[in-house]
Design a protein around this motif. Structure first.
Motif: not given
Length: 204
Positions: A98-99, A178-181, A135-136, A92-93
């Motif tokens: 959401m990003v 986006f650095t990490r989950v 997003i990765q 979801l994040e």
């Protein structure tokens, strides 16, 4: 794009919690639910009721996404290795809308979805208008040239009620990586979320 069918603040009142932490939320003034039966005394919730409420709260927080999309996210989380509830939050994040919201490019998750669908967002320099795109880690999300001057974006960046979390790294006012989950503990929810109850709801 899924269209919101009712007032977003009705979600707050129905659940009795200010789920986005917004100062305008009617829950701050009226703690009872909407409608003519809103002031009735509430009975104790069953286990199913608690699970359903946890699902409605989490689903509502992410822009009241459709049941089909939310269930698909659960099924994907269930297929992944590790804790299903943590996987669900991670998925979801990772949604593009959401990003955008976390980066403070929009004041609300609903506005973030609108900015994405109107083509104002770039992912790794390429325009993307799909709010549900995942997003990765390492992907760069930035504002288009027109969006940088939008009043909505300028308002969002000045909001004092929320900060940009650690897993979204800023590069100026118009670009983030986006650095990490994130894990559940890292996500800055204004209210307590219980994804474990959501997993129980779907795995009945």
């Amino acid at each position: 794009m899924s269209k919101r069918q009712n007032s977003k603040y009705k979600i707050d009142r129905r659940l009795g919690e200010n789920i986005w932490g917004r100062p305008k939320s009617p829950v701050n003034r009226r703690e009872y639910g909407p409608g003519q039966h809103g002031q009735r005394r509430k009975g104790k919730l069953s286990d199913y009721g608690l699970q359903l409420r946890a699902k409605q709260k989490l689903k509502g927080y992410y822009g009241d996404i459709t049941e089909k999309q939310f269930k698909r996210a659960y099924q994907e989380a269930d297929r992944m290795k590790g804790d299903t509830s943590q996987n669900l939050i991670g998925l979801l994040e990772r949604r593009l809308d959401m990003v955008v919201y976390r980066a403070k490019f929009a004041p609300t998750i609903f506005a973030a979805r609108q900015i994405v669908s109107h083509g104002h967002i770039r992912v790794n320099g390429v325009k993307c208008n799909i709010a549900s795109r995942l997003i990765q880690p390492g992907d760069v999300v930035s504002l288009g040239n027109k969006a940088k001057e939008m009043a909505l974006v300028i308002e969002a960046q000045s909001l004092p009620e929320r900060d940009i979390p650690d897993y979204v790294s800023t590069d100026g006012n118009d670009k983030v990586t986006f650095t990490r989950v994130p894990t559940l503990d890292e996500v800055p929810y204004p209210v307590k979320m219980e994804p474990n109850l959501v997993v129980e709801f779907y795995s009945r």
